[in-house]
Design an enzyme around this catalytic site. Structure first.
Site, PDB file in Angstrom:
ATOM      1  NE  ARG A  98      -3.906   0.759   2.530  1.00  0.00           N
ATOM      2  CZ  ARG A  98      -3.850   1.586   3.547  1.00  0.00           C
ATOM      3  NH1 ARG A  98      -2.950   1.457   4.470  1.00  0.00           N
ATOM      4  NH2 ARG A  98      -4.704   2.580   3.621  1.00  0.00           N
ATOM      5  CE  LYS A 150       3.107  -6.693   5.537  1.00  0.00           C
ATOM      6  NZ  LYS A 150       3.231  -5.315   5.004  1.00  0.00           N
ATOM      7  NE  ARG A 159      -0.980   1.529  25.185  1.00  0.00           N
ATOM      8  CZ  ARG A 159      -1.834   1.815  26.170  1.00  0.00           C
ATOM      9  NH1 ARG A 159      -2.262   0.846  26.980  1.00  0.00           N
ATOM     10  NH2 ARG A 159      -2.278   3.046  26.357  1.00  0.00           N
TER      11      ARG A 159
END
Length: 236
Positions: free
Chosen positions: A42, A104, A234
């Site tokens: 992106r 990722k 978080r």
């Protein structure tokens, strides 16, 4: 839908599989590259592909109406396929990443021209410590969870994408959104999100709105973000 409906091609090397299929302008093509020299994510971010080791492919399809939620359709399809292959921890980060435990695993880039959509997917197959060091962040790879058979993974993800697109074209985005939320890596967490204009919002992740926007519970109320990037997450 069966993979037999696709024209499957493989190239040893190319700049970007998405660019090739967009330029050709034909639906129903699956293009697999052993190496991409100009792969991107992106907003033009570079996507790294280890030659002959990682997965990089694009699939072109006719869609009922191009919408921003197409990256969510592809994410659900990919995560669904990876879980079926044994990667039970595969999860989704809004709007277009595959994660495992915060690291990722892969990325998705959807580009459209008229009624043609091209879905580009990159998935890490084998751990690359040097790349982790260069990017200064943890990276997940399939070999940490299964023995990655590239051909099997590509076939399973592509078939899952065709099925998800069939649902989208027939029923719209709503059934896809509910499944996406069940695989949301950040459900209920406190997020920092940078908007397209640069402003940063903080709030609790509250799923998706009907158009695929990220719902954030902030001090000002629940807001929907349709263009932005999650900077951090978080526990609430």
């Amino acid at each position: 839908m069966d993979l037999a409906s696709l024209a499957v091609r493989r190239v040893e090397r190319c700049g970007s599989t998405n660019t090739v299929l967009l330029d050709e302008g034909k639906p129903g093509v699956l293009l697999i590259a052993d190496e991409q020299t100009a792969g991107r994510g992106r907003r033009g971010r570079r996507w790294y592909t280890a030659p002959g080791a990682d997965i990089a492919f694009s699939l072109s399809a006719q869609v009922a109406k191009p919408v921003g939620g197409l990256s969510l359709v592809a994410g659900v399809a990919a995560a669904r396929a990876l879980r079926a292959l044994g990667v039970a921890q595969a999860a989704l980060k809004w709007p277009n990443d595959l994660l495992i435990g915060g690291a990722k695993l892969g990325g998705i880039l959807v580009e459209t021209r008229g009624g043609l959509a091209v879905f580009g997917l990159g998935i890490n197959c084998r751990r690359d410590a040097a790349l982790e060091t260069r990017l200064r962040r943890p990276i997940a790879s399939l070999d940490q969870f299964i023995e990655p058979d590239r051909e099997r993974v590509i076939a399973r993800v592509a078939r899952s994408l065709l099925d998800a697109l069939e649902t989208f074209n027939a029923e719209g985005l709503v059934p896809i959104l509910r499944e996406w939320e069940r695989m949301d890596a950040h459900a209920g967490q406190r997020l920092r999100v940078r908007l397209a204009g640069g402003r940063v919002l903080t709030g609790l992740a509250r799923g998706l709105d009907r158009d695929g926007g990220l719902r954030l519970e902030t001090r000002a109320g629940v807001l929907a973000v349709h263009s932005g990037r999650i900077l951090s997450a978080r526990a609430a």
